[in-house]
Scaffold this motif. Structure first.
Motif, mmCIF file in Angstrom:
data_model
loop_
_atom_site.group_PDB
_atom_site.id
_atom_site.type_symbol
_atom_site.label_atom_id
_atom_site.label_comp_id
_atom_site.label_asym_id
_atom_site.label_seq_id
_atom_site.Cartn_x
_atom_site.Cartn_y
_atom_site.Cartn_z
ATOM 1 N N GLU A 91 0.837 -1.206 0.000
ATOM 2 C CA GLU A 91 0.000 0.000 0.000
ATOM 3 C C GLU A 91 0.870 1.252 0.000
ATOM 4 O OE1 GLU A 91 -3.228 0.283 2.862
ATOM 5 O OE2 GLU A 91 -3.343 -1.915 2.920
ATOM 6 N N ASP A 92 1.913 1.249 0.835
ATOM 7 C CA ASP A 92 2.815 2.401 0.911
ATOM 8 C C ASP A 92 3.494 2.661 -0.426
ATOM 9 O OD1 ASP A 92 2.094 2.549 3.592
ATOM 10 O OD2 ASP A 92 3.986 1.680 4.318
ATOM 11 N N PHE A 93 3.916 1.589 -1.111
ATOM 12 C CA PHE A 93 4.549 1.735 -2.419
ATOM 13 C C PHE A 93 3.587 2.415 -3.397
ATOM 14 C CE2 PHE A 93 5.550 0.590 -6.727
ATOM 15 C CZ PHE A 93 6.931 0.600 -6.781
ATOM 16 N N ILE A 94 2.345 1.934 -3.425
ATOM 17 C CA ILE A 94 1.343 2.478 -4.345
ATOM 18 C C ILE A 94 1.043 3.940 -4.014
ATOM 19 C CG2 ILE A 94 -1.077 2.309 -5.097
ATOM 20 C CD1 ILE A 94 0.738 0.080 -6.231
ATOM 21 N N VAL A 95 0.864 4.237 -2.733
ATOM 22 C CA VAL A 95 0.550 5.610 -2.305
ATOM 23 C C VAL A 95 1.679 6.564 -2.685
ATOM 24 C CG1 VAL A 95 0.240 7.064 -0.256
ATOM 25 C CG2 VAL A 95 -1.083 4.970 -0.506
ATOM 26 N N GLU A 96 2.915 6.095 -2.613
ATOM 27 C CA GLU A 96 4.055 6.940 -2.982
ATOM 28 C C GLU A 96 4.182 7.065 -4.503
ATOM 29 O OE1 GLU A 96 8.884 6.861 -2.581
ATOM 30 O OE2 GLU A 96 7.716 6.127 -0.879
ATOM 31 N N ALA A 97 3.933 5.982 -5.221
ATOM 32 C CA ALA A 97 4.112 5.994 -6.678
ATOM 33 C C ALA A 97 3.000 6.745 -7.401
ATOM 34 C CB ALA A 97 4.181 4.556 -7.208
ATOM 35 N N TYR A 98 1.785 6.683 -6.883
ATOM 36 C CA TYR A 98 0.635 7.242 -7.603
ATOM 37 C C TYR A 98 0.777 8.728 -7.945
ATOM 38 C CZ TYR A 98 -4.102 8.390 -8.949
ATOM 39 O OH TYR A 98 -5.198 8.846 -9.645
ATOM 40 N N PRO A 99 1.122 9.594 -6.986
ATOM 41 C CA PRO A 99 1.210 11.020 -7.346
ATOM 42 C C PRO A 99 2.309 11.325 -8.367
ATOM 43 C CG PRO A 99 1.377 10.731 -4.960
ATOM 44 C CD PRO A 99 1.384 9.375 -5.580
ATOM 45 N N ASN A 100 3.310 10.449 -8.463
ATOM 46 C CA ASN A 100 4.437 10.670 -9.372
ATOM 47 C C ASN A 100 4.246 9.988 -10.721
ATOM 48 O OD1 ASN A 100 5.824 12.083 -7.310
ATOM 49 N ND2 ASN A 100 6.386 10.126 -6.405
ATOM 50 N N THR A 101 3.091 9.401 -10.942
ATOM 51 C CA THR A 101 2.829 8.675 -12.182
ATOM 52 C C THR A 101 2.022 9.547 -13.127
ATOM 53 O OG1 THR A 101 2.842 6.591 -10.962
ATOM 54 C CG2 THR A 101 1.833 6.566 -13.144
ATOM 55 N N ASP A 102 2.609 9.800 -14.294
ATOM 56 C CA ASP A 102 1.938 10.615 -15.308
ATOM 57 C C ASP A 102 0.898 9.756 -16.019
ATOM 58 O OD1 ASP A 102 1.362 12.772 -16.989
ATOM 59 O OD2 ASP A 102 2.815 12.088 -18.485
ATOM 60 N N ALA A 103 -0.323 10.223 -16.030
ATOM 61 C CA ALA A 103 -1.402 9.486 -16.691
ATOM 62 C C ALA A 103 -2.454 10.470 -17.216
ATOM 63 C CB ALA A 103 -2.020 8.486 -15.723
ATOM 64 N N CYS A 117 -2.865 3.620 -12.347
ATOM 65 C CA CYS A 117 -2.736 2.350 -11.623
ATOM 66 C C CYS A 117 -2.170 1.250 -12.514
ATOM 67 C CB CYS A 117 -4.080 1.935 -11.033
ATOM 68 S SG CYS A 117 -4.608 3.009 -9.674
ATOM 69 N N LEU A 118 -2.599 1.204 -13.770
ATOM 70 C CA LEU A 118 -2.049 0.218 -14.693
ATOM 71 C C LEU A 118 -0.577 0.496 -14.991
ATOM 72 C CD1 LEU A 118 -5.016 -0.274 -17.166
ATOM 73 C CD2 LEU A 118 -3.980 -2.034 -15.720
ATOM 74 N N THR A 119 -0.207 1.763 -15.081
ATOM 75 C CA THR A 119 1.195 2.118 -15.314
ATOM 76 C C THR A 119 2.060 1.625 -14.159
ATOM 77 O OG1 THR A 119 0.566 4.035 -16.639
ATOM 78 C CG2 THR A 119 2.789 4.053 -15.685
ATOM 79 N N SER A 124 8.501 -1.875 -14.009
ATOM 80 C CA SER A 124 9.584 -2.747 -13.532
ATOM 81 C C SER A 124 9.877 -2.487 -12.060
ATOM 82 C CB SER A 124 10.838 -2.558 -14.389
ATOM 83 O OG SER A 124 11.270 -1.216 -14.346
ATOM 84 N N GLU A 125 9.674 -1.251 -11.615
ATOM 85 C CA GLU A 125 9.899 -0.924 -10.205
ATOM 86 C C GLU A 125 8.923 -1.678 -9.302
ATOM 87 O OE1 GLU A 125 11.338 2.360 -12.760
ATOM 88 O OE2 GLU A 125 9.378 1.421 -12.581
ATOM 89 N N TYR A 126 7.680 -1.742 -9.715
ATOM 90 C CA TYR A 126 6.669 -2.462 -8.925
ATOM 91 C C TYR A 126 6.965 -3.963 -8.930
ATOM 92 C CZ TYR A 126 2.077 -3.715 -7.058
ATOM 93 O OH TYR A 126 1.049 -4.212 -6.286
ATOM 94 N N SER A 127 7.336 -4.488 -10.081
ATOM 95 C CA SER A 127 7.696 -5.908 -10.163
ATOM 96 C C SER A 127 8.868 -6.224 -9.254
ATOM 97 C CB SER A 127 8.032 -6.296 -11.605
ATOM 98 O OG SER A 127 6.887 -6.203 -12.417
ATOM 99 N N ALA A 128 9.872 -5.348 -9.248
ATOM 100 C CA ALA A 128 11.032 -5.560 -8.375
ATOM 101 C C ALA A 128 10.630 -5.472 -6.904
ATOM 102 C CB ALA A 128 12.121 -4.530 -8.686
ATOM 103 N N PHE A 129 9.767 -4.525 -6.578
ATOM 104 C CA PHE A 129 9.290 -4.407 -5.194
ATOM 105 C C PHE A 129 8.563 -5.688 -4.769
ATOM 106 C CE2 PHE A 129 5.609 -3.778 -2.511
ATOM 107 C CZ PHE A 129 6.214 -3.352 -1.337
ATOM 108 N N ILE A 130 7.677 -6.188 -5.625
ATOM 109 C CA ILE A 130 6.919 -7.398 -5.315
ATOM 110 C C ILE A 130 7.872 -8.585 -5.125
ATOM 111 C CG2 ILE A 130 5.253 -9.078 -6.225
ATOM 112 C CD1 ILE A 130 3.941 -6.506 -5.134
ATOM 113 N N ARG A 131 8.857 -8.721 -6.008
ATOM 114 C CA ARG A 131 9.852 -9.797 -5.843
ATOM 115 C C ARG A 131 10.598 -9.640 -4.523
ATOM 116 N NH1 ARG A 131 10.613 -8.685 -11.218
ATOM 117 N NH2 ARG A 131 12.487 -7.483 -10.818
ATOM 118 N N GLY A 132 10.795 -8.401 -4.074
ATOM 119 C CA GLY A 132 11.482 -8.132 -2.817
ATOM 120 C C GLY A 132 10.712 -8.594 -1.588
#
Length: 142
Positions: A91-103, A117-119, A124-132
């Motif tokens: 949740e924290d990752f998404i909350v931080e990434a959302y405002p910085n995502t151009d859509a 959200c789809l972006t 690759s950053e989200y995939s790497a986070f999930i693998r982490g």
């Protein structure tokens, strides 16, 4: 002869790099089409936002540890304080990434939440986070 060899080498080098560029383009095209189908599915399925809100809450619960989630929440054995919660970290990752995502969309002139959200989802950053978070997957053999 020397000019032909250098030109031939440059041509071969250009051709050799094309498959990887083309493969990335194909993968991007496939992802884009996959996302289009996902968005269309949601659009067809939800006629009012109340139903969407209810379903999002239910889906979130279903994927959490107490639902069908495979990740465990790590706690201190003595104090039972949470030391790592992969769901909260996500949740924290998404909350931080959302405002910085151009859509931005041209037709609406504003940020489109579904595209943002789809972006993030496809990044690759989200995939790497999930693998982490793999270290917190429950092992049924323990």
């Amino acid at each position: 002869m020397k000019k032909l060899t250098i030109s031939g080498f440059i041509f071969v080098a250009m051709i050799a790099t094309q498959p990887s560029v083309f493969a990335a383009t194909i993968e991007q095209a496939r992802t884009s089409l996959k996302n289009y189908g996902f968005v269309h599915c949601l659009d067809a399925a939800y006629q009012d936002s109340k139903q969407l809100d209810d379903d999002l809450a239910a889906a979130s619960g279903a994927y959490h540890y107490m639902g069908r989630g495979a990740h465990f929440i790590q706690q201190d054995e003595d104090t039972l304080d949470v030391t790592h919660d992969p769901y909260q970290a996500t949740e924290d990752f998404i909350v931080e990434a959302y405002p910085n995502t151009d859509a931005q969309t041209q037709s609406q002139g504003r940020k489109n939440p579904m595209i943002a959200c789809l972006t993030i989802y496809n990044s690759s950053e989200y995939s790497a986070f999930i693998r982490g978070q793999d270290g917190y997957i429950s092992n049924p053999e323990k």
